[in-house]
Design a protein around this motif. Structure first.
Motif, PDB file in Angstrom:
ATOM      1  N   LYS A  35     128.607  88.830 104.485  1.00  0.00           N
ATOM      2  CA  LYS A  35     127.608  88.284 105.412  1.00  0.00           C
ATOM      3  C   LYS A  35     126.398  87.648 104.733  1.00  0.00           C
ATOM      4  O   LYS A  35     125.558  87.056 105.414  1.00  0.00           O
ATOM      5  CB  LYS A  35     127.142  89.389 106.365  1.00  0.00           C
ATOM      6  CG  LYS A  35     128.248  89.898 107.284  1.00  0.00           C
ATOM      7  CD  LYS A  35     127.714  90.894 108.307  1.00  0.00           C
ATOM      8  CE  LYS A  35     128.825  91.369 109.233  1.00  0.00           C
ATOM      9  NZ  LYS A  35     128.328  92.339 110.252  1.00  0.00           N
ATOM     10  N   CYS A  36     126.274  87.795 103.414  1.00  0.00           N
ATOM     11  CA  CYS A  36     125.134  87.193 102.714  1.00  0.00           C
ATOM     12  C   CYS A  36     125.569  85.920 101.998  1.00  0.00           C
ATOM     13  O   CYS A  36     126.746  85.733 101.671  1.00  0.00           O
ATOM     14  CB  CYS A  36     124.551  88.176 101.690  1.00  0.00           C
ATOM     15  SG  CYS A  36     123.683  89.572 102.430  1.00  0.00           S
ATOM     16  N   THR A  37     124.613  85.050 101.774  1.00  0.00           N
ATOM     17  CA  THR A  37     124.837  83.878 100.939  1.00  0.00           C
ATOM     18  C   THR A  37     124.205  84.123  99.571  1.00  0.00           C
ATOM     19  O   THR A  37     123.176  84.794  99.461  1.00  0.00           O
ATOM     20  CB  THR A  37     124.227  82.618 101.572  1.00  0.00           C
ATOM     21  OG1 THR A  37     122.817  82.816 101.760  1.00  0.00           O
ATOM     22  CG2 THR A  37     124.871  82.338 102.916  1.00  0.00           C
TER      23      THR A  37
ATOM     24  N   GLU B  20     122.979  82.554  95.683  1.00  0.00           N
ATOM     25  CA  GLU B  20     122.630  81.398  94.856  1.00  0.00           C
ATOM     26  C   GLU B  20     121.824  81.865  93.652  1.00  0.00           C
ATOM     27  O   GLU B  20     121.059  82.835  93.731  1.00  0.00           O
ATOM     28  CB  GLU B  20     121.810  80.376  95.658  1.00  0.00           C
ATOM     29  CG  GLU B  20     120.487  80.912  96.181  1.00  0.00           C
ATOM     30  CD  GLU B  20     119.645  79.834  96.837  1.00  0.00           C
ATOM     31  OE1 GLU B  20     119.790  78.661  96.444  1.00  0.00           O
ATOM     32  OE2 GLU B  20     118.843  80.187  97.728  1.00  0.00           O
TER      33      GLU B  20
ATOM     34  N   ALA C 230     120.509  87.054  97.047  1.00  0.00           N
ATOM     35  CA  ALA C 230     121.380  87.362  98.173  1.00  0.00           C
ATOM     36  C   ALA C 230     120.546  87.311  99.453  1.00  0.00           C
ATOM     37  O   ALA C 230     119.613  88.098  99.621  1.00  0.00           O
ATOM     38  CB  ALA C 230     122.006  88.744  98.006  1.00  0.00           C
ATOM     39  N   THR C 231     120.876  86.389 100.347  1.00  0.00           N
ATOM     40  CA  THR C 231     120.119  86.202 101.586  1.00  0.00           C
ATOM     41  C   THR C 231     120.952  86.683 102.763  1.00  0.00           C
ATOM     42  O   THR C 231     122.093  86.245 102.963  1.00  0.00           O
ATOM     43  CB  THR C 231     119.739  84.732 101.789  1.00  0.00           C
ATOM     44  OG1 THR C 231     118.992  84.280 100.655  1.00  0.00           O
ATOM     45  CG2 THR C 231     118.904  84.546 103.046  1.00  0.00           C
TER      46      THR C 231
ATOM     47  N   SER D  61     115.855  88.473 101.759  1.00  0.00           N
ATOM     48  CA  SER D  61     116.624  88.356 100.519  1.00  0.00           C
ATOM     49  C   SER D  61     116.345  89.512  99.569  1.00  0.00           C
ATOM     50  O   SER D  61     115.272  90.125  99.590  1.00  0.00           O
ATOM     51  CB  SER D  61     116.300  87.037  99.805  1.00  0.00           C
ATOM     52  OG  SER D  61     116.584  85.927 100.617  1.00  0.00           O
TER      53      SER D  61
ATOM     54  N   GLU E 109     130.171  84.250  94.167  1.00  0.00           N
ATOM     55  CA  GLU E 109     131.138  84.849  95.081  1.00  0.00           C
ATOM     56  C   GLU E 109     131.282  86.333  94.762  1.00  0.00           C
ATOM     57  O   GLU E 109     131.484  86.717  93.606  1.00  0.00           O
ATOM     58  CB  GLU E 109     132.493  84.153  94.959  1.00  0.00           C
ATOM     59  CG  GLU E 109     132.453  82.677  95.358  1.00  0.00           C
ATOM     60  CD  GLU E 109     133.786  81.999  95.144  1.00  0.00           C
ATOM     61  OE1 GLU E 109     134.677  82.645  94.530  1.00  0.00           O
ATOM     62  OE2 GLU E 109     133.936  80.844  95.560  1.00  0.00           O
TER      63      GLU E 109
END
Length: 522
Positions: A439-441, A443, A455-456, A462, A503
């Motif tokens: 569920k997090c994005t 970068e 991790a947002t 975040s 990932e």
């Protein structure tokens, strides 16, 4: 008549006797000149709010970048040879692109084109490459030289360079300008030197986690920072023992020792501070007792003695300063906050044992509640001790590994997050980590001079994961969960986050391996 001749004869004989006596008596010798005692004054280093004497060469470095109002400010960016900042740094805007002056065999920037001279006045200039080399790290503990280290000052990450006399300057991390964009991907501070050659690439100096170095691959049109220098005044023939910096560092160390709680700092760093403080006090007392006041006909001998004293004072001052700035405060549970990412549990703001969001923190073997000081291996794994070769004492589902207890999830007393944080804090389960991954994005971003994974969560909040790797693999991001691997008693479940693509994935490691831990709470 005879009487008169007798008197005359007597007078003549007296005169002759008197003359003979004066010739025979040696004159009083003049006193021999006594050697004058060498007077050593305790003078201050040339250090002001504008510049600092680091005890290297014949130059002093400015305390801040050109255009900065304080040492933590970045200041202005300049193209090489231009004397004013601008918005776009490219060959199209470069003022010297058609000038034939700086395309010869090489030399040094002229004063009219030196931004430091133009902005600050006569006496100030950009440093040469040879002067920058004086800032290089010196790794021998017995060699007088500079030391550099990454640090944070007033919330700004940068690099502190400490000279052999214990004085230091701060370089804020900055990046550089290309076109109208700030480039800061490699966490290196780059600054212009005044040297040039016939090529378009200009010599610069850079500062990063490894120290100060020269670099020769920057285009003249790029925007870089400038750290001005000025030359010292000619020194007097009087010998100087420069004790003021040592006194300042001694006073700071004594204040620290009197006010801080040793239990809040790592034992090694606190003991180092105390040791270097005692050494500095001893060197200062010795210098005062042997300050050159003794007379000696061999002046060069006195000079050698005083040179050794000055070197000893500089070395003691530098080592004490490094002990002060290297004092290592231990992390506490209060450093960690619970962050709501919009998931089923709240996640800790940083790893266990980390003092900042970008620090690795402590490494733990699975099921152990304290980090190790040495190697992580089966021979010192808690649940192998006393269990015999190839056998465990706890968390066993297969009899080949020991007496079966059926446990696959850590008990609270074996949960490092609960032991460190207390309350409702614990290590995450595999399902909770899978939820974070799903569920997090993710970068990569820059933080405190290193790359971290941001991790947002679904709600926009975040947390950050430093690229920690493991105690056996130095890449990726790995954290333990609460559970042992099914059907493999020697393994436990961890989660990784791929450092390049961002990932997340489920994985496993041998239980003895050291991984970081990110705690959760309701």
């Amino acid at each position: 008549m005879k009487k008169g001749l007798y008197v005359l004869f007597t007078l003549v004989m007296c005169v002759l006797a008197s003359c003979q006596k004066d010739d025979d008596v040696e004159p009083e010798p003049e006193p021999e000149p006594q050697p004058q005692p060498v007077v050593i004054k305790y003078a201050e280093y040339e250090t002001t709010d504008d510049y600092v004497d680091l005890g290297i060469g014949n130059i002093m470095f400015a305390t801040k970048n050109l255009g900065a109002k304080r040492p933590e400010d970045v200041g202005y960016f300049f193209a090489w040879g231009e004397t004013a900042p601008k918005e776009v740094y490219s060959w199209d805007t470069y003022q010297l692109r058609t000038s034939p002056i700086y395309y010869g065999k090489g030399g040094v920037l002229q004063p009219d084109d030196d931004a430091a001279t133009v902005m600050l006045g006569e006496g100030w200039r950009m440093p040469t490459a040879d002067e920058v080399k004086l800032l290089y790290n010196t790794y021998s503990p017995d060699e007088l030289g500079c030391r550099s280290r990454g640090t944070v000052r007033n919330g700004v990450f940068g690099y502190e360079v400490t000279g052999p006399n214990g004085n230091s300057i701060f370089f804020p991390y900055s990046g550089y300008m290309i076109e109208g964009e700030l480039v800061n991907y490699d966490f290196t501070t780059r600054m212009w030197c005044s040297n040039y050659d016939k090529r378009s690439a200009m010599e610069i100096f850079s500062i990063d986690g490894l120290g100060v170095s020269l670099f020769e691959a920057m285009e003249r049109c790029y925007g870089l920072l400038i750290r001005p220098v000025k030359e010292k005044r000619a020194e007097s023939d009087t010998l100087f023992l420069k004790l003021n910096v040592l006194d300042r560092n001694i006073a700071e160390a004594q204040q620290l020792q009197a006010t801080l709680n040793p239990a809040e700092y790592s034992t090694a760093s606190y003991q180092t501070l105390v040791s270097k403080l005692m050494q500095a006090i001893g060197i200062r007392a010795y210098a005062v007792e042997n300050d050159g006041q003794k007379t000696h006909q061999l002046t060069h001998y006195i000079n050698e003695v005083n040179k050794e004293l000055q070197d000893s004072i500089d070395m003691a001052s530098q080592r004490l300063r490094l002990a002060i700035v290297g004092l290592d405060r231990l992390p506490t549970s209060n450093d960690i906050q619970a962050v709501d990412l919009g998931l089923s549990v709240r996640w800790a703001s940083r790893n266990l044992g980390a003092r900042t969001d970008s620090e690795n923190g402590y490494f733990y073997a699975w099921g152990e509640v304290a980090p190790k000081e040495g190697r992580y291996e089966w021979s010192n794994y808690t649940f192998c001790k006393g269990a015999g070769e190839g056998r465990f004492s706890k968390y066993i589902t297969d009899s080949q590994w020991g007496e079966v207890d059926g446990k696959t999830r850590l008990d609270p007393e074996d949960d490092a997050a609960h032991a460190f944080m207390g309350g409702d804090w614990r290590m995450p389960t595999p399902d909770e980590f899978q939820e974070l991954v799903d569920k997090c994005t993710f970068e990569n971003v820059a933080m405190n001079g290193r790359t971290v994974m941001k991790a947002t969560g679904p709600n926009g909040n975040s947390i950050y994961f430093p690229h920690t790797g493991t105690t056996s693999v130095i890449d990726e991001i790995y954290c333990w969960t609460t559970d042992m691997s099914a059907g493999a008693n020697q393994h436990a479940i961890c989660y990784g986050i791929q450092s390049f693509f961002g990932e997340g994935f489920k994985s496993w490691e041998d239980r003895y391996v050291g991984l970081t831990i990110r705690a959760v709470c309701p």
